[in-house]
Design a protein around this motif. Structure first.
Motif, PDB file in Angstrom:
ATOM      1  N   PHE A 164      22.314  44.700  62.444  1.00 39.62           N
ATOM      2  CA  PHE A 164      23.342  45.201  63.362  1.00 39.62           C
ATOM      3  C   PHE A 164      24.271  44.078  63.804  1.00 39.62           C
ATOM      4  N   LEU A 165      23.713  42.923  64.150  1.00 34.86           N
ATOM      5  CA  LEU A 165      24.543  41.798  64.569  1.00 34.86           C
ATOM      6  C   LEU A 165      25.402  41.283  63.414  1.00 34.86           C
ATOM      7  N   GLY A 166      24.849  41.288  62.207  1.00 31.62           N
ATOM      8  CA  GLY A 166      25.617  40.866  61.046  1.00 31.62           C
ATOM      9  C   GLY A 166      26.781  41.797  60.756  1.00 31.62           C
ATOM     10  N   VAL A 167      26.551  43.101  60.881  1.00 34.54           N
ATOM     11  CA  VAL A 167      27.623  44.074  60.667  1.00 34.54           C
ATOM     12  C   VAL A 167      28.705  43.911  61.730  1.00 34.54           C
ATOM     13  N   CYS A 168      28.310  43.705  62.980  1.00 33.22           N
ATOM     14  CA  CYS A 168      29.289  43.512  64.050  1.00 33.22           C
ATOM     15  C   CYS A 168      30.082  42.219  63.852  1.00 33.22           C
TER      16      CYS A 168
ATOM     17  N   SER B  33      32.674  36.106  68.538  1.00 32.77           N
ATOM     18  CA  SER B  33      31.969  35.011  69.210  1.00 32.77           C
ATOM     19  C   SER B  33      30.791  35.514  70.036  1.00 32.77           C
ATOM     20  N   VAL B  34      30.949  36.658  70.695  1.00 35.60           N
ATOM     21  CA  VAL B  34      29.836  37.216  71.474  1.00 35.60           C
ATOM     22  C   VAL B  34      28.690  37.622  70.557  1.00 35.60           C
ATOM     23  N   VAL B  35      29.010  38.242  69.440  1.00 40.38           N
ATOM     24  CA  VAL B  35      27.962  38.670  68.509  1.00 40.38           C
ATOM     25  C   VAL B  35      27.286  37.463  67.863  1.00 40.38           C
TER      26      VAL B  35
ATOM     27  N   VAL C 226      30.824  40.838  60.922  1.00 41.15           N
ATOM     28  CA  VAL C 226      31.776  41.098  59.839  1.00 41.15           C
ATOM     29  C   VAL C 226      32.923  41.975  60.333  1.00 41.15           C
ATOM     30  N   LEU C 227      32.620  42.968  61.168  1.00 40.26           N
ATOM     31  CA  LEU C 227      33.676  43.822  61.715  1.00 40.26           C
ATOM     32  C   LEU C 227      34.619  43.034  62.624  1.00 40.26           C
ATOM     33  N   GLY C 228      34.074  42.100  63.389  1.00 34.95           N
ATOM     34  CA  GLY C 228      34.916  41.250  64.225  1.00 34.95           C
ATOM     35  C   GLY C 228      35.831  40.370  63.381  1.00 34.95           C
ATOM     36  N   ALA C 229      35.309  39.834  62.276  1.00 33.78           N
ATOM     37  CA  ALA C 229      36.140  39.023  61.382  1.00 33.78           C
ATOM     38  C   ALA C 229      37.220  39.872  60.718  1.00 33.78           C
ATOM     39  N   LEU C 230      36.889  41.098  60.350  1.00 31.55           N
ATOM     40  CA  LEU C 230      37.890  41.992  59.770  1.00 31.55           C
ATOM     41  C   LEU C 230      38.948  42.370  60.797  1.00 31.55           C
ATOM     42  N   ALA C 231      38.553  42.509  62.049  1.00 32.50           N
ATOM     43  CA  ALA C 231      39.522  42.821  63.105  1.00 32.50           C
ATOM     44  C   ALA C 231      40.501  41.673  63.304  1.00 32.50           C
ATOM     45  N   VAL C 232      40.019  40.450  63.184  1.00 32.70           N
ATOM     46  CA  VAL C 232      40.915  39.298  63.315  1.00 32.70           C
ATOM     47  C   VAL C 232      41.872  39.236  62.126  1.00 32.70           C
ATOM     48  N   ALA C 233      41.355  39.480  60.932  1.00 34.50           N
ATOM     49  CA  ALA C 233      42.171  39.316  59.725  1.00 34.50           C
ATOM     50  C   ALA C 233      43.167  40.454  59.521  1.00 34.50           C
TER      51      ALA C 233
END
Length: 76
Positions: free
Chosen positions: A5-9, A34-36, A11-18
């Protein structure tokens, strides 16, 4: 299952930035990432490193956010 779950979050945070051209949503993605990431370190038992990284990332995120907002507002 927590690590997945933390890994998916993360990756989703990195996709949101990009994927977001707006600096407001990009900063939100950086904050989520950063929080995840710090939560992942806490779950591994490295709470002090996690706190230090969170403070450094928070300062970096604020600097990047202010700089990008000032560039977006500047008419020239």
């Amino acid at each position: 299952i927590l690590y997945f779950f933390l890994g998916v979050c993360l990756v989703l945070g990195a996709l949101a930035v990009a994927s977001n051209p707006s600096p407001y949503y990009g900063v939100l993605g950086l904050l989520v990432g950063s929080v995840v990431g710090c939560g992942w370190l806490v779950s591994l038992g490295a709470s002090f490193i996690s706190l230090a990284l969170f403070l450094v990332y928070l300062g970096g995120i604020l600097v990047v956010f202010v700089y990008s907002v000032l560039l977006a507002v500047d008419p020239y």
